[in-house]
Design a protein around this motif. Structure first.
Motif, PDB file in Angstrom:
ATOM      1  N   MET A  42       0.816  -1.216   0.000  1.00 24.18           N
ATOM      2  CA  MET A  42       0.000   0.000   0.000  1.00 24.18           C
ATOM      3  C   MET A  42       0.853   1.271   0.000  1.00 24.18           C
ATOM      4  SD  MET A  42      -3.059  -1.147  -0.163  1.00 24.18           S
ATOM      5  CE  MET A  42      -4.144  -2.501   0.296  1.00 24.18           C
ATOM      6  N   LEU A  43       1.928   1.260   0.779  1.00 21.28           N
ATOM      7  CA  LEU A  43       2.789   2.443   0.822  1.00 21.28           C
ATOM      8  C   LEU A  43       3.444   2.678  -0.533  1.00 21.28           C
ATOM      9  CD1 LEU A  43       4.041   4.735   2.437  1.00 21.28           C
ATOM     10  CD2 LEU A  43       5.842   3.154   3.173  1.00 21.28           C
ATOM     11  N   GLY A  44       3.905   1.604  -1.164  1.00 25.24           N
ATOM     12  CA  GLY A  44       4.494   1.736  -2.487  1.00 25.24           C
ATOM     13  C   GLY A  44       3.493   2.273  -3.491  1.00 25.24           C
ATOM     14  N   ALA A  45       2.239   1.810  -3.394  1.00 27.87           N
ATOM     15  CA  ALA A  45       1.194   2.286  -4.293  1.00 27.87           C
ATOM     16  C   ALA A  45       0.898   3.763  -4.061  1.00 27.87           C
ATOM     17  CB  ALA A  45      -0.080   1.460  -4.096  1.00 27.87           C
ATOM     18  N   GLU A  46       0.905   4.183  -2.792  1.00 31.93           N
ATOM     19  CA  GLU A  46       0.652   5.596  -2.495  1.00 31.93           C
ATOM     20  C   GLU A  46       1.781   6.470  -3.034  1.00 31.93           C
ATOM     21  OE1 GLU A  46      -0.570   8.545   1.198  1.00 31.93           O
ATOM     22  OE2 GLU A  46       0.136   6.517   1.634  1.00 31.93           O
ATOM     23  N   LEU A  47       3.008   6.037  -2.845  1.00 27.78           N
ATOM     24  CA  LEU A  47       4.139   6.796  -3.380  1.00 27.78           C
ATOM     25  C   LEU A  47       4.065   6.869  -4.900  1.00 27.78           C
ATOM     26  CD1 LEU A  47       7.049   5.440  -1.137  1.00 27.78           C
ATOM     27  CD2 LEU A  47       5.954   7.692  -1.019  1.00 27.78           C
ATOM     28  N   TYR A  48       3.680   5.765  -5.532  1.00 26.05           N
ATOM     29  CA  TYR A  48       3.552   5.773  -6.994  1.00 26.05           C
ATOM     30  C   TYR A  48       2.491   6.785  -7.426  1.00 26.05           C
ATOM     31  CZ  TYR A  48       2.493   4.569 -11.768  1.00 26.05           C
ATOM     32  OH  TYR A  48       2.274   4.664 -13.127  1.00 26.05           O
TER      33      TYR A  48
ATOM     34  N   TYR B 237       1.317   9.432  -5.889  1.00 27.22           N
ATOM     35  CA  TYR B 237       1.794  10.807  -5.698  1.00 27.22           C
ATOM     36  C   TYR B 237       2.810  11.173  -6.782  1.00 27.22           C
ATOM     37  CZ  TYR B 237      -0.364  12.166  -1.257  1.00 27.22           C
ATOM     38  OH  TYR B 237      -1.265  12.546  -0.283  1.00 27.22           O
ATOM     39  N   GLY B 238       3.723  10.248  -7.073  1.00 26.58           N
ATOM     40  CA  GLY B 238       4.703  10.501  -8.127  1.00 26.58           C
ATOM     41  C   GLY B 238       4.055  10.648  -9.483  1.00 26.58           C
ATOM     42  N   PHE B 239       3.064   9.807  -9.767  1.00 20.94           N
ATOM     43  CA  PHE B 239       2.330   9.900 -11.031  1.00 20.94           C
ATOM     44  C   PHE B 239       1.672  11.274 -11.168  1.00 20.94           C
ATOM     45  CE2 PHE B 239      -1.822   9.755 -13.074  1.00 20.94           C
ATOM     46  CZ  PHE B 239      -1.526   9.214 -14.323  1.00 20.94           C
ATOM     47  N   THR B 240       1.046  11.739 -10.100  1.00 24.62           N
ATOM     48  CA  THR B 240       0.361  13.039 -10.149  1.00 24.62           C
ATOM     49  C   THR B 240       1.356  14.182 -10.295  1.00 24.62           C
ATOM     50  OG1 THR B 240      -1.424  12.170  -8.754  1.00 24.62           O
ATOM     51  CG2 THR B 240      -1.255  14.562  -8.956  1.00 24.62           C
TER      52      THR B 240
ATOM     53  N   LEU C 126       6.896  -2.920 -26.904  1.00 27.42           N
ATOM     54  CA  LEU C 126       7.807  -2.019 -27.603  1.00 27.42           C
ATOM     55  C   LEU C 126       9.132  -2.716 -27.879  1.00 27.42           C
ATOM     56  CD1 LEU C 126       7.216   1.205 -25.464  1.00 27.42           C
ATOM     57  CD2 LEU C 126       6.144   0.622 -27.640  1.00 27.42           C
ATOM     58  N   PHE C 127       9.541  -2.680 -29.137  1.00 29.13           N
ATOM     59  CA  PHE C 127      10.828  -3.244 -29.553  1.00 29.13           C
ATOM     60  C   PHE C 127      10.991  -4.693 -29.092  1.00 29.13           C
ATOM     61  CE2 PHE C 127      11.443   1.340 -28.593  1.00 29.13           C
ATOM     62  CZ  PHE C 127      11.571   1.779 -29.912  1.00 29.13           C
ATOM     63  N   GLY C 128       9.880  -5.442 -29.201  1.00 27.65           N
ATOM     64  CA  GLY C 128       9.928  -6.859 -28.860  1.00 27.65           C
ATOM     65  C   GLY C 128       9.893  -7.161 -27.376  1.00 27.65           C
ATOM     66  N   THR C 129       9.662  -6.131 -26.552  1.00 25.39           N
ATOM     67  CA  THR C 129       9.663  -6.314 -25.095  1.00 25.39           C
ATOM     68  C   THR C 129       8.354  -5.804 -24.508  1.00 25.39           C
ATOM     69  OG1 THR C 129      12.061  -6.007 -25.030  1.00 25.39           O
ATOM     70  CG2 THR C 129      10.868  -5.756 -22.947  1.00 25.39           C
ATOM     71  N   TYR C 130       7.824  -6.520 -23.537  1.00 25.05           N
ATOM     72  CA  TYR C 130       6.616  -6.075 -22.840  1.00 25.05           C
ATOM     73  C   TYR C 130       7.016  -5.159 -21.683  1.00 25.05           C
ATOM     74  CZ  TYR C 130       3.836  -9.449 -25.420  1.00 25.05           C
ATOM     75  OH  TYR C 130       3.198 -10.136 -26.429  1.00 25.05           O
ATOM     76  N   ILE C 131       6.318  -4.033 -21.579  1.00 26.45           N
ATOM     77  CA  ILE C 131       6.561  -3.075 -20.505  1.00 26.45           C
ATOM     78  C   ILE C 131       5.240  -2.825 -19.793  1.00 26.45           C
ATOM     79  CG2 ILE C 131       7.349  -0.755 -19.903  1.00 26.45           C
ATOM     80  CD1 ILE C 131       8.983  -0.739 -22.460  1.00 26.45           C
ATOM     81  N   TRP C 132       5.240  -2.991 -18.497  1.00 25.93           N
ATOM     82  CA  TRP C 132       4.041  -2.740 -17.690  1.00 25.93           C
ATOM     83  C   TRP C 132       3.660  -1.270 -17.809  1.00 25.93           C
ATOM     84  CZ3 TRP C 132       3.786  -1.647 -11.901  1.00 25.93           C
ATOM     85  CH2 TRP C 132       2.490  -1.879 -11.408  1.00 25.93           C
ATOM     86  N   SER C 133       2.417  -0.994 -18.136  1.00 28.62           N
ATOM     87  CA  SER C 133       1.993   0.369 -18.482  1.00 28.62           C
ATOM     88  C   SER C 133       2.280   1.425 -17.408  1.00 28.62           C
ATOM     89  CB  SER C 133       0.503   0.390 -18.849  1.00 28.62           C
ATOM     90  OG  SER C 133      -0.305   0.067 -17.731  1.00 28.62           O
ATOM     91  N   PRO C 134       2.150   1.128 -16.098  1.00 31.00           N
ATOM     92  CA  PRO C 134       2.428   2.195 -15.124  1.00 31.00           C
ATOM     93  C   PRO C 134       3.804   2.811 -15.225  1.00 31.00           C
ATOM     94  CG  PRO C 134       1.212   0.438 -14.067  1.00 31.00           C
ATOM     95  CD  PRO C 134       1.554  -0.046 -15.444  1.00 31.00           C
ATOM     96  N   TRP C 135       4.812   2.063 -15.699  1.00 27.55           N
ATOM     97  CA  TRP C 135       6.141   2.671 -15.830  1.00 27.55           C
ATOM     98  C   TRP C 135       6.140   3.750 -16.918  1.00 27.55           C
ATOM     99  CZ3 TRP C 135       7.597   1.709 -11.482  1.00 27.55           C
ATOM    100  CH2 TRP C 135       7.688   0.443 -10.915  1.00 27.55           C
ATOM    101  N   LEU C 136       5.485   3.469 -18.038  1.00 29.85           N
ATOM    102  CA  LEU C 136       5.413   4.474 -19.107  1.00 29.85           C
ATOM    103  C   LEU C 136       4.508   5.636 -18.713  1.00 29.85           C
ATOM    104  CD1 LEU C 136       5.273   2.299 -22.359  1.00 29.85           C
ATOM    105  CD2 LEU C 136       7.218   3.489 -21.351  1.00 29.85           C
ATOM    106  N   LEU C 137       3.422   5.338 -17.979  1.00 32.98           N
ATOM    107  CA  LEU C 137       2.528   6.409 -17.534  1.00 32.98           C
ATOM    108  C   LEU C 137       3.227   7.351 -16.566  1.00 32.98           C
ATOM    109  CD1 LEU C 137      -0.851   4.519 -16.922  1.00 32.98           C
ATOM    110  CD2 LEU C 137      -0.153   5.842 -18.910  1.00 32.98           C
TER     111      LEU C 137
END
Length: 400
Positions: A285-291, A293-296, A366-377
């Motif tokens: 949960m803490l990691g999700a909250e930090l994410y 806040y960082g996303f925003t 992308l480029f033959g590799t799967y990337i979890w969308s939250p990293w790009l977002l």
């Protein structure tokens, strides 16, 4: 520095800016956090005098709910059975306040997801009220099957399925358990909506940053100053980003203060799977909250860059405002009518996507590799905003 301070003071002295900041703070911190915790969402039920049906006693209810949840420790078949038996016993004894301490909605979602065969469609009650607790076995085996079934239904097979299941394998089991509902409300609604609310007020404040100079007939004067158009443009952009950071810090500080007072960080080490069982990310949960806040934060910085480019590109401050609002709200209006690939692409625009993507299984190939969308977002929106900066300078120069 003097030019920056002058522009910064000029921005904050505008009555419209002060009103926007106060309105946003009131809506986000007072209504969206303090009153939500104390009254709207967590106040005890059955107050006939309240428009929301809740008493103004959220703080006490939150502490009682947290204390009750601490008696379980970990999620196992036995603890789930005990939760269901406790609920049914309290219901039979008419102890309504004690029942409100429980994660009723969360538990019922677990039951419907993992034990659908036990659901009685002829009954208009939630499963937790009637299901036989002794039949609730195989929680983690059933959850694993539910994750795999969901991926198949979503068409996420082959390499994508392997990528997501490998991520899921890192989720620690058995799950730590504390009171989940508070984190569900915080991550799924309160914090998730922050960027969308800020976008409205940022558009109002920043869209006149350049375009407003022409409206007030000061554009030519500024471009003719000894500092030159290039330095003036850069200073305005620095002021716009500074205001965005100050605005975010004010709101985030108020939200965290309210959270610490009402919720603390109890349950920070629970996995997000307690909110959404089929989530695959190994995040607590803490990691999700930090994410979120960082996303925003990164999203509003990116959005500020886009708004300032629009402001520099047009001379009409009303048109600049409308275009700025369309950038973030327009894709939401048309997204459901577009193919899934385009929907995912639009989510990469600043503040169009959602921090709650951490609960989903969306990926980009992308480029033959799967990337979890939250990293790009997290990365793409702020990069888009920063890329707008040199174009904003050129647009401002061209008008001079």
């Amino acid at each position: 520095m003097n030019l920056f301070l002058a522009e910064h003071n000029k921005l904050w002295k505008r009555n419209g800016v002060k009103i926007c900041v106060l309105l946003c703070f009131f809506y986000v911190v007072i209504v969206g956090n303090i009153l939500t915790f104390q009254w709207f969402s967590f106040g005890s039920n059955d107050d006939a005098t309240s428009s929301f049906g809740n008493h103004f006693d959220g703080y006490d209810m939150i502490k009682e709910s947290q204390a009750y949840a601490r008696t379980f420790g970990e999620l196992t078949d036995e603890t789930i059975q005990r939760m269901v038996r406790d609920y049914q016993r309290l219901k039979a004894e008419g102890k309504d306040r004690e029942r409100e301490w429980m994660d009723r909605g969360i538990i019922d979602n677990w039951l419907e997801t993992l034990w659908p065969e036990l659901k009685d469609s002829a009954r208009y009650e939630t499963m937790i009220t009637y299901v036989d607790a002794d039949q609730l076995t195989g929680f983690y085996e059933r959850r694993q099957q539910a994750v795999e079934d969901f991926l198949k239904i979503s068409g996420q097979t082959g390499g994508e399925q392997e990528y997501l299941l490998k991520m899921e394998s890192k989720v620690q089991k058995p799950f730590r358990y504390q009171w989940v509902e508070s984190w569900s409300q915080l991550l799924g609604s309160i914090l998730a909506d922050l960027g969308m609310v800020m976008a409205l007020f940022l558009a109002i404040v920043l869209s006149p940053l350049f375009a407003g100079e022409w409206h007030s007939n000061t554009g030519g004067m500024i471009l003719a100053t000894r500092n030159g158009w290039r330095q003036a443009a850069r200073t305005k952009i620095m002021v716009g980003f500074a205001f965005t950071l100050e605005f975010f810090t004010l709101l985030a500080g108020g939200m965290l203060t309210a959270q610490l007072f009402f919720l603390g960080f109890s349950g920070w080490d629970m996995p997000i799977q307690t909110i959404k069982l089929i989530a695959v990310a190994p995040i607590n949960m803490l990691g999700a909250e930090l994410y979120e806040y960082g996303f925003t934060l990164l999203g509003v910085i990116g959005y500020a860059g886009v708004v300032m480019l629009i402001s520099a590109a047009v001379r009409n401050h009303i048109l600049a405002l409308l275009l700025s609002l369309f950038v973030v709200y327009g894709p939401m209006m048309i997204s459901s009518y577009l193919p899934m690939g385009l929907q995912k692409a639009l989510d990469l625009l600043p503040l169009v996507g959602s921090g709650t993507d951490i609960f989903r299984t969306n990926t980009f190939h992308l480029f033959g590799t799967y990337i979890w969308s939250p990293w790009l977002l997290l990365i793409v929106p702020v990069l888009l905003g920063l890329l707008c900066v040199p174009f904003a300078v050129k647009c401002w120069a061209r008008k001079g």
